[in-house]
Write an enzyme that holds these catalytic residues in place. Structure first.
Site, mmCIF file in Angstrom:
data_model
loop_
_atom_site.group_PDB
_atom_site.id
_atom_site.type_symbol
_atom_site.label_atom_id
_atom_site.label_comp_id
_atom_site.label_asym_id
_atom_site.label_seq_id
_atom_site.Cartn_x
_atom_site.Cartn_y
_atom_site.Cartn_z
ATOM 1 N N ARG A 83 0.630 -1.200 0.140
ATOM 2 C CA ARG A 83 0.119 -0.008 -0.267
ATOM 3 C C ARG A 83 0.945 1.305 0.048
ATOM 4 O O ARG A 83 1.929 1.147 0.708
ATOM 5 C CB ARG A 83 -0.946 -0.013 1.471
ATOM 6 C CG ARG A 83 -2.220 -0.969 1.253
ATOM 7 C CD ARG A 83 -2.569 -0.966 2.678
ATOM 8 N NE ARG A 83 -3.913 -1.902 2.612
ATOM 9 C CZ ARG A 83 -3.976 -3.297 2.537
ATOM 10 N NH1 ARG A 83 -2.456 -3.776 2.630
ATOM 11 N NH2 ARG A 83 -4.914 -4.061 2.797
ATOM 12 N N HIS A 86 -0.004 3.262 4.827
ATOM 13 C CA HIS A 86 -0.819 2.004 5.635
ATOM 14 C C HIS A 86 -0.442 0.738 5.255
ATOM 15 O O HIS A 86 -0.939 -0.285 5.213
ATOM 16 C CB HIS A 86 -2.252 2.228 5.850
ATOM 17 C CG HIS A 86 -2.656 3.491 6.312
ATOM 18 N ND1 HIS A 86 -3.129 3.489 7.741
ATOM 19 C CD2 HIS A 86 -3.019 4.683 5.798
ATOM 20 C CE1 HIS A 86 -3.553 4.776 7.950
ATOM 21 N NE2 HIS A 86 -3.792 5.429 6.797
ATOM 22 N N ASN A 159 -9.011 6.353 11.629
ATOM 23 C CA ASN A 159 -7.603 6.160 12.243
ATOM 24 C C ASN A 159 -7.847 6.330 13.843
ATOM 25 O O ASN A 159 -9.140 6.344 14.293
ATOM 26 C CB ASN A 159 -6.950 7.388 11.778
ATOM 27 C CG ASN A 159 -6.293 7.374 10.505
ATOM 28 O OD1 ASN A 159 -5.975 6.180 10.132
ATOM 29 N ND2 ASN A 159 -5.874 8.544 10.133
ATOM 30 N N PHE A 172 -2.602 15.635 -0.100
ATOM 31 C CA PHE A 172 -2.173 14.500 0.587
ATOM 32 C C PHE A 172 -0.922 13.707 -0.094
ATOM 33 O O PHE A 172 0.112 13.383 0.734
ATOM 34 C CB PHE A 172 -3.391 13.346 0.275
ATOM 35 C CG PHE A 172 -3.281 12.094 1.029
ATOM 36 C CD1 PHE A 172 -3.409 12.200 2.351
ATOM 37 C CD2 PHE A 172 -2.775 10.907 0.474
ATOM 38 C CE1 PHE A 172 -3.193 10.753 3.239
ATOM 39 C CE2 PHE A 172 -2.806 9.780 1.084
ATOM 40 C CZ PHE A 172 -2.702 9.799 2.526
ATOM 41 N N TYR A 373 -9.008 5.664 -3.171
ATOM 42 C CA TYR A 373 -8.859 4.193 -2.621
ATOM 43 C C TYR A 373 -9.147 3.222 -3.834
ATOM 44 O O TYR A 373 -8.257 2.319 -4.009
ATOM 45 C CB TYR A 373 -9.824 3.964 -1.725
ATOM 46 C CG TYR A 373 -9.426 4.812 -0.304
ATOM 47 C CD1 TYR A 373 -8.731 3.907 0.749
ATOM 48 C CD2 TYR A 373 -9.557 5.952 -0.020
ATOM 49 C CE1 TYR A 373 -8.117 4.479 1.889
ATOM 50 C CE2 TYR A 373 -9.102 6.536 1.072
ATOM 51 C CZ TYR A 373 -8.409 5.837 2.176
ATOM 52 O OH TYR A 373 -8.136 6.572 3.200
ATOM 53 N N ARG A 380 -2.808 -1.775 -7.055
ATOM 54 C CA ARG A 380 -2.149 -2.609 -5.780
ATOM 55 C C ARG A 380 -2.453 -4.146 -6.240
ATOM 56 O O ARG A 380 -1.673 -5.113 -5.714
ATOM 57 C CB ARG A 380 -2.695 -2.430 -4.843
ATOM 58 C CG ARG A 380 -1.986 -3.018 -3.341
ATOM 59 C CD ARG A 380 -2.135 -2.190 -2.078
ATOM 60 N NE ARG A 380 -3.243 -2.249 -1.739
ATOM 61 C CZ ARG A 380 -4.154 -3.004 -0.952
ATOM 62 N NH1 ARG A 380 -3.177 -4.183 -0.898
ATOM 63 N NH2 ARG A 380 -5.317 -3.122 -0.661
HETATM 64 C C1 HEM Z 1 -6.896 12.786 1.302
HETATM 65 C C2 HEM Z 1 -6.502 12.044 2.206
HETATM 66 C C3 HEM Z 1 -6.295 10.632 1.883
HETATM 67 C C4 HEM Z 1 -5.913 10.062 1.189
HETATM 68 C C5 HEM Z 1 -5.787 10.454 -0.541
HETATM 69 C C6 HEM Z 1 -5.710 8.434 1.570
HETATM 70 C C7 HEM Z 1 -5.432 7.825 0.558
HETATM 71 C C8 HEM Z 1 -5.201 6.308 1.123
HETATM 72 C C9 HEM Z 1 -4.756 5.394 0.166
HETATM 73 C C10 HEM Z 1 -4.129 5.497 -1.375
HETATM 74 C C11 HEM Z 1 -4.611 3.870 0.936
HETATM 75 C C12 HEM Z 1 -4.125 2.708 0.394
HETATM 76 C C13 HEM Z 1 -5.112 2.042 0.186
HETATM 77 C C14 HEM Z 1 -5.055 0.723 -0.379
HETATM 78 O O1 HEM Z 1 -3.841 0.425 -0.951
HETATM 79 O O2 HEM Z 1 -5.800 -0.212 -0.091
HETATM 80 C C15 HEM Z 1 -4.993 4.611 2.218
HETATM 81 C C16 HEM Z 1 -5.183 3.483 3.244
HETATM 82 C C17 HEM Z 1 -5.941 3.970 4.388
HETATM 83 N N1 HEM Z 1 -6.312 5.224 4.761
HETATM 84 FE FE1 HEM Z 1 -6.432 6.876 3.652
HETATM 85 N N2 HEM Z 1 -5.939 8.455 2.711
HETATM 86 C C18 HEM Z 1 -6.418 9.813 3.213
HETATM 87 C C19 HEM Z 1 -6.600 10.115 4.489
HETATM 88 C C20 HEM Z 1 -6.867 9.562 5.215
HETATM 89 C C21 HEM Z 1 -7.508 9.744 6.561
HETATM 90 C C22 HEM Z 1 -7.953 11.069 7.110
HETATM 91 C C23 HEM Z 1 -7.612 8.619 7.343
HETATM 92 C C24 HEM Z 1 -8.412 8.509 8.508
HETATM 93 C C25 HEM Z 1 -9.736 8.729 8.668
HETATM 94 C C26 HEM Z 1 -7.272 7.378 6.461
HETATM 95 C C27 HEM Z 1 -7.151 5.866 6.737
HETATM 96 C C28 HEM Z 1 -6.631 5.199 6.032
HETATM 97 C C29 HEM Z 1 -6.537 3.762 6.473
HETATM 98 C C30 HEM Z 1 -6.921 3.202 7.736
HETATM 99 C C31 HEM Z 1 -5.913 3.141 5.335
HETATM 100 C C32 HEM Z 1 -5.502 1.567 5.534
HETATM 101 C C33 HEM Z 1 -6.634 0.429 4.908
HETATM 102 C C34 HEM Z 1 -6.234 -0.823 5.191
HETATM 103 O O3 HEM Z 1 -6.006 -1.177 6.328
HETATM 104 O O4 HEM Z 1 -6.060 -1.288 4.030
HETATM 105 N N3 HEM Z 1 -6.979 7.946 5.377
HETATM 106 N N4 HEM Z 1 -5.412 5.812 2.229
#
Ligand code: HEM
Length: 703
Positions: A83, A86, A159, A172, A373, A380
């Site tokens: 990823r 994360h 989070n 981001f 996502y 991915r």
């Molecule tokens: C513009 C802001 C954000 C963008 C563009 C973004 C983008 C991403 C991307 C691309 C991934 C990888 C997903 C994958 O490969 O499956 C990811 C994972 C994740 N993001 Fe964000 N994110 C942002 C903000 C946030 C925020 C604010 C949170 C919490 C509220 C968050 C929580 C998570 C979590 C928990 C994962 C891991 C999911 C998993 O366990 O597979 N993200 N995010």
């Protein structure tokens, strides 16, 4: 010379195991009633998995060796991209149970019936580090929940911190680039303590509230089980009448909040980089299922209009004291994955996975996430069919005309693959205006502009509110953390710029950090678009120490034992911990174990050097007299004690441990956090004391 025979194998024994060996001494194990025949992916039985097909025993490998070819081809392609954020995470299965119907605010099916259990998959993660980085990085933790509801999958991708670094998704990529390894050198790994991150932060005052959180102990949780979770953004719930209610989602751990201290985190990363994943695995294996309650902060437009901050701004929260959290159900994790890659690695969460009754707000961060996502998962997971992977597939009936693409596993059956159509076919789904998802009919109008709303401009008031809501020890940890991180920043101007922002948050904090990094001159406070509000009251809900566990259940005591350990004390300690629902782990000079005072053997869980006290919530020092004389010669034993003291742990000790305390330089330090075990009954008092988790009153202990 006669051709060598492939059947020339002999029987051999390796201690408890009978095997066959070939002429080169290689081990062969053969299929029998308990072990099915090994086959290729094509199902062809394999006769020999130890040797490739060669022209002569010492000749070149032959191209026709389809078994070798297939095995190596598959291995060569085992890796998929990690990823982009994360990357390091750990998942488990469980269920969500609804307490009471929430029909007043949402038509979401999972909230319609009391006692309804919805299957879930949860993945916890760190953000910045690569897949192989350490668990105890100072970082935000992801808390992503997939609910397999009867009306489709709902992903609450949250989070463990309720606010975020930036307000608009367009920042981001910049934010993530800044916090990950610097691009020219590819270090530091899984750390925000470097120039690029703090440079970005010092130029992005909107990140200040989040900085307070990530520099607090929230960023070094003791366990995934002891942290809160938050949806962060304002979402909407919509009821059957189409009425919308704004909502902030919270996860409250029943285990209470608990974190480690920084010195401990650093050492845990060395002793057990898998500390958090092992903890979750062990807890579930032990039947100690972690639980969280889902909490909702519900409000309407009137509340939003009167609130001091913009509810579309993800750098702000609503204090629980102003808007209480309504607990509506519980999440229980009761099943570990069968296979890490299949489930945890391939799971694909997406903020856009919502079900009828749940909807978005116009938060510009959320809107951007909604795009990101799916886009990243296409790359991915290698194609558009990742919803066919069992962990991503809904558990309710589903039908559509999407077809083909890489690895398609369930194209629609029959002739029809479009609609409208005039066929009556086996699988021919139609839209459903009543049950189907309908977006909340929010009137939208506006001029097309690239502009940040003035209502997002207060960057310091809630940062200050968070800081003043912490207990003194937690405030000290924040000051120490910022000092530590800025001390890794090589560019003095960046250090100073950060302090200029801290002055807008709390002068005392700014002073402590300035002294900690030995700033030659205090900078002027950074220009603030809006002056910091000093009238926001402390919110006790924001402190970890004030929201700790009520019992010691699910925690671990590390008992340092030697030959001759007092059998009655050991049994009493094991009993008291069991009664509390806590675990006892034996740490001994050798992993083979020790013989107690009654000659009974106890296997050790850890060899002393591999089981430092940082791995435990509390420790017990139970050597015999002779054992203590041996332990004082072992540096690891001295560190075991000195670290437990420094990390303000509760320490139970028998009298024979005195020389060890002395050698560790702590005997003069004895305080109420030390519980003498003179008789078996004292073990109960020790476990009761442990409920507080740390003896924070220990003076000048931390290193
Ligand atoms: C513009 C802001 C954000 C963008 C563009 C973004 C983008 C991403 C991307 C691309 C991934 C990888 C997903 C994958 O490969 O499956 C990811 C994972 C994740 N993001 Fe964000 N994110 C942002 C903000 C946030 C925020 C604010 C949170 C919490 C509220 C968050 C929580 C998570 C979590 C928990 C994962 C891991 C999911 C998993 O366990 O597979 N993200 N995010």
């Amino acid at each position: 010379m006669a051709a060598p025979s492939e059947d020339a194998r002999k029987s051999a024994r390796y201690d408890d195991l009978e095997v066959q060996v070939g002429p080169g001494g290689e081990t062969h194990q053969v299929a029998d009633a308990q072990h099915p025949t090994l086959t290729t992916q094509q199902g062809i039985p394999v006769a020999d998995d130890q040797n490739s097909l060669r022209a002569g025993a010492r000749g070149p490998t032959l191209l026709e060796d389809f078994h070798f070819r297939e095995k190596m081809f598959h291995f060569d392609h085992e890796r998929i991209p990690e990823r982009v954020v994360h990357a390091r995470g750990y998942g488990a299965h469980g269920y969500f149970e609804t307490y009471k119907p929430l029909t007043d605010v949402t038509r979401a099916d999972l909230f319609q019936r009391a006692g309804e259990k919805t299957p879930v998959f949860v993945r916890f993660s760190t953000v910045a580090g690569n897949k192989g980085s350490s668990d105890l990085a100072r970082d935000v933790r992801g808390f992503a929940v997939k609910f397999y509801t009867k009306e489709g999958n709902w992903d609450l991708v949250g989070n463990n911190i309720p606010v975020f670094f930036i307000q608009d998704a367009i920042k981001f990529p910049d934010f993530v680039h800044s916090v990950k390894q610097e691009p020219d050198r590819d270090f530091p790994q899984a750390q925000s303590a470097h120039d690029n991150f703090w440079d970005f932060v010092s130029l992005s005052p909107e990140s200040m509230h989040m900085i307070m959180w990530v520099m607090s102990d929230r960023a070094i949780p003791r366990s995934f089980r002891t942290m809160e979770g938050f949806g962060v953004h304002t979402f909407r719930l919509v009821n059957a009448e189409g009425k919308s209610t704004f909502v902030k989602f919270h996860w409250k751990p029943k285990q209470g909040l608990q974190s480690v201290v920084w010195n401990e985190a650093v050492k845990i990363n060395g002793a057990d980089p898998d500390f958090h994943r092992r903890d979750l695995w062990d807890a579930i294996e032990a039947g100690n299922f972690p639980e969280w309650e889902l909490g909702l902060q519900l409000f309407d437009q009137d509340f939003a209009d009167k609130f001091d901050f913009d509810l579309l701004d993800a750098t702000k929260l609503i204090p629980e004291e102003i808007l209480p959290v309504r607990r509506v159900g519980r999440l229980v994790l009761d099943r570990r994955v069968d296979n890490f890659f299949m489930e945890t690695e391939q799971v694909a969460f997406c903020t856009q996975n919502v079900v009828p009754g749940i909807d978005f707000s116009d938060d510009p961060l959320l809107q951007g996430r909604n795009f990101s996502y799916l886009d990243t998962q296409l790359k991915r997971l290698g194609g558009p069919n990742f919803t066919h992977i069992p962990v991503n597939a809904p558990k309710c009936p589903f039908h559509n005309f999407q077809q083909d693409g890489h690895m398609a596993m369930r194209n629609p059956k029959g002739r029809v693959n479009y609609e409208p159509n005039s066929w009556s076919a086996e699988e021919n789904p139609r839209e459903d205006p009543l049950k189907g998802y309908r977006s909340y009919a929010e009137p939208v109008s506006g001029t097309k502009v690239r502009i940040r709303s003035e209502t997002f401009a207060d960057h310091y008031s809630q940062a200050r509110q968070f800081y003043i809501s912490q207990t003194p020890i937690e405030q000290a940890h924040i000051a120490n953390a910022i000092t530590f991180e800025l001390s890794k920043v090589e560019t003095p101007k960046i250090r100073s710029r950060v302090v200029s922002h801290l002055r807008n948050i709390d002068e005392d904090l700014a002073k402590k950090v300035a002294e900690g990094i030995r700033l030659k001159q205090m900078p002027e406070p950074a220009t603030a678009m809006k002056p910091t509000r000093k009238d926001l009251p402390a919110s006790p809900a924001l402190s970890i120490v004030l929201n700790g566990p009520k019992s010691f259940a699910g925690r671990k005591v590390g008992a340092l034992v030697t030959d001759g350990v007092d059998a009655t004390i050991l049994a009493a300690l094991a009993g008291a911990l069991k009664e509390e629902g806590a675990m006892l782990k034996l740490v001994a000079p050798e992993v083979g174990g020790v013989k107690d005072s009654e000659g009974i053997w106890h296997d050790a869980d850890e060899k002393l050097e591999g089981g430092p006290s940082v791995l435990f919530d509390a420790v017990a020092l139970l050597p015999s007299k002779a054992g203590a004389a041996r332990l004082v010669t072992l540096p690891a034993a001295r560190d075991f004690v000195a670290d437990a003291v420094a990390h303000r742990k509760f320490i139970a000790c028998v009298e024979a441990a005195e020389p060890l305390l002395e050698k560790a330089g702590v005997s003069s330090n004895v305080d109420a956090g030390f519980i003498p075990l003179k008789a078996p009954k004292d073990c109960k008092a020790f476990v009761t004391a442990c409920r507080k988790v740390r003896f924070w009153d220990r003076v000048n202990a931390e290193r």
